[in-house]
Motif scaffolding. Structure first.
Motif, PDB file in Angstrom:
ATOM      1  N   TYR A  23       3.946  -0.167   0.688  1.00 30.51           N
ATOM      2  CA  TYR A  23       3.530  -1.559   0.490  1.00 30.51           C
ATOM      3  C   TYR A  23       2.367  -1.840   1.426  1.00 30.51           C
ATOM      4  O   TYR A  23       2.410  -1.465   2.598  1.00 30.51           O
ATOM      5  N   THR A  24       1.346  -2.457   0.886  1.00 33.99           N
ATOM      6  CA  THR A  24       0.235  -2.899   1.720  1.00 33.99           C
ATOM      7  C   THR A  24       0.209  -4.418   1.698  1.00 33.99           C
ATOM      8  O   THR A  24       0.065  -5.025   0.639  1.00 33.99           O
ATOM      9  N   HIS A  25       0.367  -4.988   2.875  1.00 34.55           N
ATOM     10  CA  HIS A  25       0.321  -6.439   3.005  1.00 34.55           C
ATOM     11  C   HIS A  25      -1.068  -6.826   3.486  1.00 34.55           C
ATOM     12  O   HIS A  25      -1.511  -6.371   4.538  1.00 34.55           O
ATOM     13  N   VAL A  26      -1.747  -7.652   2.721  1.00 34.75           N
ATOM     14  CA  VAL A  26      -3.062  -8.159   3.110  1.00 34.75           C
ATOM     15  C   VAL A  26      -2.858  -9.566   3.663  1.00 34.75           C
ATOM     16  O   VAL A  26      -2.352 -10.443   2.962  1.00 34.75           O
ATOM     17  N   PHE A  27      -3.209  -9.752   4.926  1.00 33.64           N
ATOM     18  CA  PHE A  27      -3.052 -11.059   5.550  1.00 33.64           C
ATOM     19  C   PHE A  27      -4.007 -12.063   4.920  1.00 33.64           C
ATOM     20  O   PHE A  27      -5.150 -11.725   4.599  1.00 33.64           O
ATOM     21  N   LYS A  28      -3.545 -13.280   4.727  1.00 34.06           N
ATOM     22  CA  LYS A  28      -4.370 -14.330   4.120  1.00 34.06           C
ATOM     23  C   LYS A  28      -5.634 -14.571   4.924  1.00 34.06           C
ATOM     24  O   LYS A  28      -6.695 -14.846   4.365  1.00 34.06           O
ATOM     25  N   LYS A  29      -5.502 -14.498   6.235  1.00 39.12           N
ATOM     26  CA  LYS A  29      -6.668 -14.486   7.117  1.00 39.12           C
ATOM     27  C   LYS A  29      -6.338 -13.499   8.228  1.00 39.12           C
ATOM     28  O   LYS A  29      -5.156 -13.309   8.556  1.00 39.12           O
ATOM     29  N   LYS A  89       0.702   1.426  13.275  1.00 40.56           N
ATOM     30  CA  LYS A  89       1.515   1.533  14.496  1.00 40.56           C
ATOM     31  C   LYS A  89       1.659   0.188  15.207  1.00 40.56           C
ATOM     32  O   LYS A  89       1.543   0.083  16.414  1.00 40.56           O
ATOM     33  N   ILE A  90       1.938  -0.838  14.422  1.00 38.58           N
ATOM     34  CA  ILE A  90       2.141  -2.178  14.976  1.00 38.58           C
ATOM     35  C   ILE A  90       3.448  -2.182  15.772  1.00 38.58           C
ATOM     36  O   ILE A  90       4.397  -1.487  15.414  1.00 38.58           O
ATOM     37  N   ASP A  91       3.485  -2.923  16.863  1.00 36.25           N
ATOM     38  CA  ASP A  91       4.716  -2.962  17.647  1.00 36.25           C
ATOM     39  C   ASP A  91       5.498  -4.247  17.348  1.00 36.25           C
ATOM     40  O   ASP A  91       5.008  -5.166  16.694  1.00 36.25           O
ATOM     41  N   TYR A  92       6.731  -4.268  17.834  1.00 37.82           N
ATOM     42  CA  TYR A  92       7.649  -5.364  17.522  1.00 37.82           C
ATOM     43  C   TYR A  92       7.125  -6.715  18.002  1.00 37.82           C
ATOM     44  O   TYR A  92       7.179  -7.704  17.264  1.00 37.82           O
ATOM     45  N   ASP A  93       6.620  -6.775  19.239  1.00 40.36           N
ATOM     46  CA  ASP A  93       6.115  -8.050  19.757  1.00 40.36           C
ATOM     47  C   ASP A  93       4.959  -8.580  18.918  1.00 40.36           C
ATOM     48  O   ASP A  93       4.805  -9.793  18.758  1.00 40.36           O
ATOM     49  N   THR A  94       4.176  -7.675  18.361  1.00 39.06           N
ATOM     50  CA  THR A  94       3.053  -8.084  17.518  1.00 39.06           C
ATOM     51  C   THR A  94       3.535  -8.608  16.173  1.00 39.06           C
ATOM     52  O   THR A  94       3.130  -9.685  15.743  1.00 39.06           O
ATOM     53  N   ILE A  95       4.424  -7.857  15.521  1.00 37.22           N
ATOM     54  CA  ILE A  95       4.852  -8.265  14.179  1.00 37.22           C
ATOM     55  C   ILE A  95       5.612  -9.589  14.217  1.00 37.22           C
ATOM     56  O   ILE A  95       5.468 -10.407  13.312  1.00 37.22           O
ATOM     57  N   VAL A  96       6.382  -9.846  15.261  1.00 38.30           N
ATOM     58  CA  VAL A  96       7.103 -11.123  15.305  1.00 38.30           C
ATOM     59  C   VAL A  96       6.183 -12.285  15.652  1.00 38.30           C
ATOM     60  O   VAL A  96       6.575 -13.448  15.506  1.00 38.30           O
ATOM     61  N   ALA A  97       4.952 -11.996  16.047  1.00 30.33           N
ATOM     62  CA  ALA A  97       3.965 -13.047  16.306  1.00 30.33           C
ATOM     63  C   ALA A  97       3.120 -13.352  15.069  1.00 30.33           C
ATOM     64  O   ALA A  97       2.276 -14.255  15.101  1.00 30.33           O
ATOM     65  N   ALA A  98       3.360 -12.640  13.978  1.00 31.30           N
ATOM     66  CA  ALA A  98       2.610 -12.875  12.737  1.00 31.30           C
ATOM     67  C   ALA A  98       2.910 -14.280  12.211  1.00 31.30           C
ATOM     68  O   ALA A  98       3.988 -14.831  12.465  1.00 31.30           O
ATOM     69  N   ALA A 101       4.739 -17.362   7.174  1.00 31.50           N
ATOM     70  CA  ALA A 101       4.772 -16.968   5.758  1.00 31.50           C
ATOM     71  C   ALA A 101       4.503 -15.477   5.590  1.00 31.50           C
ATOM     72  O   ALA A 101       5.135 -14.808   4.758  1.00 31.50           O
ATOM     73  N   GLU A 102       3.580 -14.950   6.383  1.00 27.83           N
ATOM     74  CA  GLU A 102       3.251 -13.519   6.314  1.00 27.83           C
ATOM     75  C   GLU A 102       4.452 -12.699   6.795  1.00 27.83           C
ATOM     76  O   GLU A 102       4.821 -11.693   6.186  1.00 27.83           O
ATOM     77  N   PHE A 103       5.054 -13.140   7.889  1.00 29.46           N
ATOM     78  CA  PHE A 103       6.238 -12.491   8.441  1.00 29.46           C
ATOM     79  C   PHE A 103       7.343 -12.410   7.386  1.00 29.46           C
ATOM     80  O   PHE A 103       7.943 -11.352   7.173  1.00 29.46           O
ATOM     81  N   ASN A 104       7.599 -13.527   6.717  1.00 26.10           N
ATOM     82  CA  ASN A 104       8.644 -13.558   5.693  1.00 26.10           C
ATOM     83  C   ASN A 104       8.344 -12.626   4.533  1.00 26.10           C
ATOM     84  O   ASN A 104       9.246 -11.949   4.021  1.00 26.10           O
ATOM     85  N   ALA A 105       7.104 -12.575   4.099  1.00 24.27           N
ATOM     86  CA  ALA A 105       6.731 -11.695   2.987  1.00 24.27           C
ATOM     87  C   ALA A 105       6.943 -10.226   3.360  1.00 24.27           C
ATOM     88  O   ALA A 105       7.474  -9.438   2.564  1.00 24.27           O
ATOM     89  N   ILE A 106       6.552  -9.871   4.567  1.00 26.83           N
ATOM     90  CA  ILE A 106       6.710  -8.491   5.038  1.00 26.83           C
ATOM     91  C   ILE A 106       8.199  -8.163   5.190  1.00 26.83           C
ATOM     92  O   ILE A 106       8.660  -7.098   4.764  1.00 26.83           O
TER      93      ILE A 106
END
Length: 119
Positions: A23-29, A89-98, A101-106
């Motif tokens: 899956y490739t998630h493209v961020f809205k911005k 290689k995104i880390d946990y602290d980074t992904i939870v800062a998304a 809406a993007e976080f939920n989609a991922i």
């Protein structure tokens, strides 16, 4: 009322039936955290192994002091899985800062993959 809503479970199972290993998630911005910017996140869930599952389980236990009882509905477990599957290689602290809406989609894509492996 049960902890897992049957309507939500059925919807998640329906999405899981069509889930893919990648899956490739493209961020809205573009999403920036600690001076690193992400325009997209490429996830290869198919590359994960049983060792990854066990390592994620251990991370939740060690970092949060609890046992992930139902990993498919444990957001922390799912997002740690996303980190292991990410080509960036995104880390946990980074992904939870998304962004929310993007976080939920991922998270939902990770859940769909994990549900599909249980079908």
């Amino acid at each position: 009322m049960s902890a897992i809503d049957n309507k939500q479970l059925k919807a998640a199972q329906a999405e899981a039936a069509t889930a893919t290993d990648t899956y490739t998630h493209v961020f809205k911005k573009p999403f920036t955290y600690e001076d690193k910017t992400y325009e997209q996140l490429t996830l290869d869930f198919g590359s994960l192994t049983g060792r990854d599952f066990m390592a994620i389980d251990r991370e939740v236990r060690e970092c949060e002091g609890r046992v992930p009882i139902v990993p498919v509905y444990d957001t922390s477990f799912l997002m740690r899985m996303v980190c292991r599957a990410s080509k960036e290689k995104i880390d946990y602290d980074t992904i939870v800062a998304a962004p929310f809406a993007e976080f939920n989609a991922i998270r939902d894509k990770a859940r769909s993959f994990l549900l599909r492996t249980e079908m």
